[in-house]
Design a protein around this motif. Structure first.
Motif, mmCIF file in Angstrom:
data_model
loop_
_atom_site.group_PDB
_atom_site.id
_atom_site.type_symbol
_atom_site.label_atom_id
_atom_site.label_comp_id
_atom_site.label_asym_id
_atom_site.label_seq_id
_atom_site.Cartn_x
_atom_site.Cartn_y
_atom_site.Cartn_z
ATOM 1 N N TYR A 143 0.773 -4.274 -4.693
ATOM 2 C CA TYR A 143 -0.324 -3.359 -4.351
ATOM 3 C C TYR A 143 -1.392 -3.417 -5.280
ATOM 4 O O TYR A 143 -1.154 -3.156 -6.780
ATOM 5 C CB TYR A 143 0.276 -1.868 -4.004
ATOM 6 N N ASP A 144 -2.517 -3.502 -5.104
ATOM 7 C CA ASP A 144 -3.403 -3.205 -6.271
ATOM 8 C C ASP A 144 -3.948 -1.672 -6.259
ATOM 9 O O ASP A 144 -3.278 -0.854 -5.624
ATOM 10 C CB ASP A 144 -4.794 -3.858 -5.831
ATOM 11 N N GLU A 145 -4.981 -1.365 -7.218
ATOM 12 C CA GLU A 145 -5.172 0.102 -7.388
ATOM 13 C C GLU A 145 -5.499 0.858 -6.318
ATOM 14 O O GLU A 145 -5.389 2.024 -6.250
ATOM 15 C CB GLU A 145 -6.026 0.267 -8.833
ATOM 16 N N GLU A 146 -6.165 0.138 -5.293
ATOM 17 C CA GLU A 146 -6.468 0.814 -4.084
ATOM 18 C C GLU A 146 -5.520 1.159 -3.256
ATOM 19 O O GLU A 146 -5.527 1.732 -1.855
ATOM 20 C CB GLU A 146 -7.893 0.289 -3.223
ATOM 21 N N GLY A 147 -4.315 0.374 -3.428
ATOM 22 C CA GLY A 147 -3.243 0.338 -2.413
ATOM 23 C C GLY A 147 -3.135 -0.565 -1.141
ATOM 24 O O GLY A 147 -2.486 -1.007 -0.462
ATOM 25 N N ASN A 148 -4.033 -1.572 -1.447
ATOM 26 C CA ASN A 148 -4.203 -2.582 -0.591
ATOM 27 C C ASN A 148 -2.771 -3.761 -0.866
ATOM 28 O O ASN A 148 -2.639 -3.945 -2.029
ATOM 29 C CB ASN A 148 -5.517 -3.641 -0.517
ATOM 30 N N SER A 149 -2.128 -4.206 0.227
ATOM 31 C CA SER A 149 -1.061 -5.073 -0.282
ATOM 32 C C SER A 149 -1.535 -6.558 -0.151
ATOM 33 O O SER A 149 -2.447 -6.531 0.573
ATOM 34 C CB SER A 149 0.110 -4.738 0.705
#
Lengths: 284, 279
Positions: free
Chosen positions: A16-22
């Protein structure tokens, strides 16, 4: 006989990146491999090439997203067989401190057989045998965390052996050890292999693959090449591509051979090479 | 900074008490702690003193290490003693000065409470000094085993305890390493106010937490690989057998405390005949 069979196995991790996108990250992709009874298989590759993922696929700690892993004909995805599979494939990990369940050596080795519900008298016998196999019989009553890294890792191997597996997987078990500890662990692995145990050694030290029957080079989740140690060492293009280097002795032998010295270019043993060079120097 | 931390206070020896079964010692310790509250006379405390002297003698634990654990509760001891001295308002007035009145009953109560607390600590530290943490957890597990009928997770609880015990040394090492790494990058733990110092510990706690989780995952993998599936059809390598030492230990404790209980229970009937027994 093939005891472990991997067919087109892929396993992906989610990050997951910082925006929460997997997003999907390749662990291993499209790997096919078969391991035969009694073989000494070395899996090599630099960090993050998927060799530890591959190891965890071998006893069902991870399951393939696509493809199939079969151990003695049992599919690791079949949860009802999972203990049968883990009884057959013992595994030792990288950090010796993180795989000790009990603080007294013999208690820790007994953990596996205790889990299997084996009668008390047989556990005692198994623990003794396992500790003898790794040369740690005198340390049975000691506190584990006070031992050296190599000793702790030998205890961890004994813990796996007490389950009486057919295959022993060493997942970077030498990576955190000093040269002496590495030698100890490797010695035990070789000795076990000579007495019939199938050993899968995962490592990034090329010196450790010298005695392997089969070397599997991994790169970015794929199998880059399989072959005998010499076949791998001779493939300079491959080694450069995956960022590995042949052992020093092998490199030196090759260079001397190229420079016109009467040295076997397939020499792998440093002592042997040294002797040969001394001989040649004396002659001149 | 954490180099000298040792966990537990086990004093290694081969004594009589060390060789006793951990379960027996645990039970006797509980009996002792309950029993000490039934001791209400100085004669009774003399009994207990003799018993403890005997137990300590047979454990070969130096008196110094036992007193060390008493040192830990000195503040509590002084506080309870003072409260008892100044707030008991019965008996003969001994001192009357400004707002303080001291009665003789107060002194007696304070003395008894003091002895009781000291003996509680001495008794329980005798258990931890003569039993390894590992043996203690195994003992606890087998004592709690009957509770499995009511679904009490005795094995799981013991496993959690023994895992905690075996991870303490490596976590201490890890903390030490992180502190040194942060110091090397210029972190300052020794100056500034309270808030500032507390804030300075955040860069230690976060890596420690992260590595704790990583360790936990690796351990879970290792346990899974070794066929762990909870307490179902699990066997044990250690057999805990009771020996003659346990029989002797149990008898001594039972005799001492039966006497105490009898004296306590018959207080009304005997106090006229042998008043000194109840002083």
């Amino acid at each position: 006989m093939d005891i472990i069979q991997l067919t087109n196995v892929s396993h992906y991790y989610k990050t997951y990146d910082e925006e929460g996108n997997s997003s999907k990250v390749v662990g291993v992709e499209n790997v096919s491999l078969s391991i035969k009874q009694g073989q000494f298989v070395a899996l090599v590759g630099h960090n993050g090439c998927g060799k530890s993922t591959l190891a965890k696929l071998l006893n069902g700690l991870l399951l393939p997203d696509t493809g199939k892993v079969e151990v003695f004909g049992m599919d690791t995805a079949d949860r009802s067989k999972i203990f049968e599979i883990r009884k057959n494939v013992g595994m030792v990990f990288q950090n010796p401190d993180n795989q000790m369940v009990e603080s007294i050596v013999e208690d820790d080795v007994a953990f596996g057989p205790e889990n299997l519900g084996i009668p008390q008298a047989e556990i005692v016998e198994r623990v003794q045998t396992a500790l003898q196999q790794v040369g740690m019989a005198d340390f049975a009553k000691r506190t584990a965390h006070k031992l050296s890294g190599g000793q702790k890792q030998r205890i961890a191997i004994a813990g796996a052996l007490a389950i009486r597996p057919n295959v022993l997987v060493l997942d970077e078990s030498t990576a955190m050890l000093d040269p002496l500890g590495r030698k100890e662990v490797l010695g035990v692995a070789k000795q076990l292999n000579q007495s019939g145990m199938t050993v899968v050694l995962i490592t990034h030290f090329m010196e450790e693959v010298l005695d392997a029957d089969l070397v599997v080079v991994m790169n970015e989740g794929h199998v880059a090449k399989t072959g005998t140690p010499m076949e791998i060492f001779n493939d300079e293009q491959l080694l450069a591509e995956v960022g590995l280097q042949a052992p020093r002795a092998v490199q030196l032998a090759k260079k001397l051979h190229k420079a016109g010295w009467d040295v076997d270019s397939n020499c792998t043993d440093a002592t042997q090479l040294g002797g040969k060079v001394c001989q040649l120097l004396r002659k001149n | 900074m954490f180099r000298d931390v040792t966990f537990g206070q086990y004093y290694p020896s081969n004594s009589f008490v060390h060789k006793m079964d951990a379960r027996v010692k645990l039970l006797l310790c509980i009996l002792f702690m309950v029993g000490i509250f039934f001791v209400t006379s100085f004669v009774g405390f003399l009994w207990v003193t003799l018993f403890l002297a005997l137990a300590i003698g047979f454990s070969k634990v130096p008196l110094k290490s036992i007193l060390k654990s008493v040192k830990g509760i000195v503040v509590l001891l002084v506080l309870t003693a003072l409260l008892n001295v100044f707030f008991t308002k019965t008996g003969n007035l001994l001192v009357d000065w400004w707002i303080f009145q001291i009665y003789d009953d107060g002194l007696i109560y304070a003395g008894k409470m003091f002895l009781r607390l000291v003996y509680l600590v001495v008794g329980s530290s005798l258990l931890t000094l003569t039993t390894t943490p590992v043996d203690l957890t195994h003992g606890m597990e087998s004592l709690l085993k009957p509770l499995r009928i009511i679904k009490f997770p005795a094995h799981e609880l013991a496993l959690i305890m023994s895992l905690t015990l075996s991870f303490i040394p490596s976590l201490i090492e890890e903390t030490d390493r992180i502190i040194r790494a942060q110091k090397a990058r210029g972190a300052d733990f020794d100056t500034g106010g309270l808030v500032q110092r507390a804030k300075a510990f955040v860069p230690i706690l976060i890596p420690l937490l992260v590595s704790g989780f990583r360790r936990a995952e690796e351990l879970a993998n290792a346990m899974n690989s070794r066929c762990y599936e909870g307490s179902t059809h699990r066997t044990k390598m250690r057999v805990q057998k009771l020996g003659w030492r346990d029989a002797v230990g149990i008898s001594v404790v039972v005799v001492v405390f039966s006497a105490i209980f009898v004296v306590h229970a018959t207080k009304g009937a005997w106090s006229n005949l042998v008043p000194w027994l109840y002083f």
